[in-house]
Each structure stands twice: as structure tokens, then as C-alpha cells.
Design a protein around this motif. Structure first.
Motif, PDB file in Angstrom:
ATOM      1  N   ILE A  68       0.840  -1.207   0.000  1.00 37.73           N
ATOM      2  CA  ILE A  68       0.000   0.000   0.000  1.00 37.73           C
ATOM      3  C   ILE A  68       0.873   1.255   0.000  1.00 37.73           C
ATOM      4  N   ALA A  69       1.926   1.274   0.782  1.00 34.78           N
ATOM      5  CA  ALA A  69       2.834   2.427   0.837  1.00 34.78           C
ATOM      6  C   ALA A  69       3.543   2.625  -0.501  1.00 34.78           C
ATOM      7  N   ALA A  70       3.988   1.557  -1.127  1.00 34.65           N
ATOM      8  CA  ALA A  70       4.671   1.655  -2.412  1.00 34.65           C
ATOM      9  C   ALA A  70       3.714   2.170  -3.487  1.00 34.65           C
ATOM     10  N   ALA A  71       2.488   1.704  -3.468  1.00 33.85           N
ATOM     11  CA  ALA A  71       1.492   2.167  -4.439  1.00 33.85           C
ATOM     12  C   ALA A  71       1.211   3.657  -4.262  1.00 33.85           C
ATOM     13  N   ALA A  72       1.133   4.100  -3.005  1.00 32.52           N
ATOM     14  CA  ALA A  72       0.894   5.520  -2.746  1.00 32.52           C
ATOM     15  C   ALA A  72       2.087   6.360  -3.194  1.00 32.52           C
ATOM     16  N   LEU A  73       3.285   5.867  -2.953  1.00 36.59           N
ATOM     17  CA  LEU A  73       4.478   6.606  -3.362  1.00 36.59           C
ATOM     18  C   LEU A  73       4.606   6.686  -4.874  1.00 36.59           C
ATOM     19  N   LEU A  74       4.121   5.707  -5.582  1.00 42.92           N
ATOM     20  CA  LEU A  74       4.163   5.742  -7.043  1.00 42.92           C
ATOM     21  C   LEU A  74       3.004   6.552  -7.630  1.00 42.92           C
ATOM     22  N   ALA A  75       1.870   6.577  -6.952  1.00 38.56           N
ATOM     23  CA  ALA A  75       0.686   7.249  -7.479  1.00 38.56           C
ATOM     24  C   ALA A  75       0.844   8.770  -7.469  1.00 38.56           C
ATOM     25  N   VAL A  76       1.469   9.314  -6.442  1.00 39.50           N
ATOM     26  CA  VAL A  76       1.604  10.767  -6.338  1.00 39.50           C
ATOM     27  C   VAL A  76       2.480  11.329  -7.466  1.00 39.50           C
ATOM     28  N   PRO A  77       3.690  10.820  -7.687  1.00 40.26           N
ATOM     29  CA  PRO A  77       4.488  11.362  -8.799  1.00 40.26           C
ATOM     30  C   PRO A  77       3.841  11.113 -10.170  1.00 40.26           C
ATOM     31  N   LEU A  78       3.193   9.981 -10.328  1.00 42.52           N
ATOM     32  CA  LEU A  78       2.526   9.700 -11.587  1.00 42.52           C
ATOM     33  C   LEU A  78       1.393  10.693 -11.831  1.00 42.52           C
ATOM     34  N   GLY A  79       0.634  10.995 -10.799  1.00 38.24           N
ATOM     35  CA  GLY A  79      -0.445  11.981 -10.913  1.00 38.24           C
ATOM     36  C   GLY A  79       0.085  13.364 -11.251  1.00 38.24           C
ATOM     37  N   LEU A  80       1.171  13.773 -10.604  1.00 39.33           N
ATOM     38  CA  LEU A  80       1.787  15.064 -10.907  1.00 39.33           C
ATOM     39  C   LEU A  80       2.303  15.116 -12.341  1.00 39.33           C
ATOM     40  N   TYR A  81       2.915  14.031 -12.787  1.00 36.69           N
ATOM     41  CA  TYR A  81       3.423  13.964 -14.155  1.00 36.69           C
ATOM     42  C   TYR A  81       2.282  14.105 -15.167  1.00 36.69           C
ATOM     43  N   LEU A  82       1.200  13.375 -14.954  1.00 37.83           N
ATOM     44  CA  LEU A  82       0.064  13.442 -15.874  1.00 37.83           C
ATOM     45  C   LEU A  82      -0.562  14.840 -15.889  1.00 37.83           C
TER      46      LEU A  82
END
Length: 120
Positions: free
Chosen positions: A11-25
Motif C-alpha cells: 500500500i505504501a509503495a502504491a501511494a508513493l508511485l501514485a503521487v508522482p505519476l499523478g503530478l506527471y500526468l
């Protein structure tokens, strides 16, 4: 119910990947919109003038310009205007810059206001 360390790590890894991906998009979408708006094309417009046209009331031409500005504003597209008079007393020529995809709509609005205008 006991949550395992592995579940928390996933869950922590998914959250850490989701934030930068969202900012990039988000940033890439903003850049694409900005790039589309900066791809503008210039249109030259020359309004036909004759002795009959010059004798018309000056307020009528101002009203036509106002009508054009209002119609372009209602389209909700960014445009830029520049007026030019090559020689004092000659025809007024103005230039309109708009995004490439909006050029047909801008030309249609100009020709709707001035039927005899020359649009290049």
C-alpha cells in the motif's frame, strides 16, 4: 484482523508511485494545452472601402467591430488583434491571430460581420 507487513508495504509503495505519476500526468496535460494555444496562425483582413462606405456613419463600423469581438468572445477562444494603416487615408487592415484549429471559426465570424472583407 492483523495486517501483515507485506500488505502495508504494498500500500505504501502504491501511494508513493501514485503521487508522482499523478503530478506527471497533470503537468503533461497542462503543457499540451499551452502548446496547442501557442500554435497560432495569422490572418490578414482587409475591409473593402469605397466612396459609399466612407460616407457611412462611423458608429456603424464601430458597432460591427463590437459585434465581431462579442462573437469571438462567445466562442471562448484566445485571439489577438492588431490594426494597421499602411498609408494615412488608405484602407484599414487588421490582423487576427488564433490557434490553428480555430481559424475556420474565426474566418466565419469575420465574414459574417463584413461580407465583402478580404481574408487571407
Amino acid at each position: 484482523m492483523v495486517i501483515s507487513f507485506l500488505t502495508i508495504s504494498i500500500i505504501a509503495a502504491a501511494a508513493l508511485l501514485a503521487v508522482p505519476l499523478g503530478l506527471y500526468l497533470y503537468r503533461s496535460a497542462r503543457r499540451r494545452i499551452l502548446f496547442e494555444n501557442l500554435q497560432m496562425r495569422l490572418i490578414g483582413v482587409q475591409i473593402a472601402s469605397s466612396a459609399e462606405t466612407e460616407a457611412k456613419d462611423f458608429k456603424e463600423e464601430i458597432n460591427k467591430s463590437d459585434q465581431l469581438f462579442a462573437s469571438l468572445l462567445s466562442l471562448g477562444i484566445p485571439v489577438a488583434f492588431e490594426a494597421a494603416v499602411p498609408v494615412v487615408g488608405s484602407q484599414i487592415r487588421f490582423f487576427v491571430a488564433a490557434a490553428r484549429k480555430n481559424i475556420p471559426a474565426v474566418m466565419q465570424q469575420i465574414l459574417g460581420v463584413w461580407n465583402d472583407a478580404r481574408v487571407e
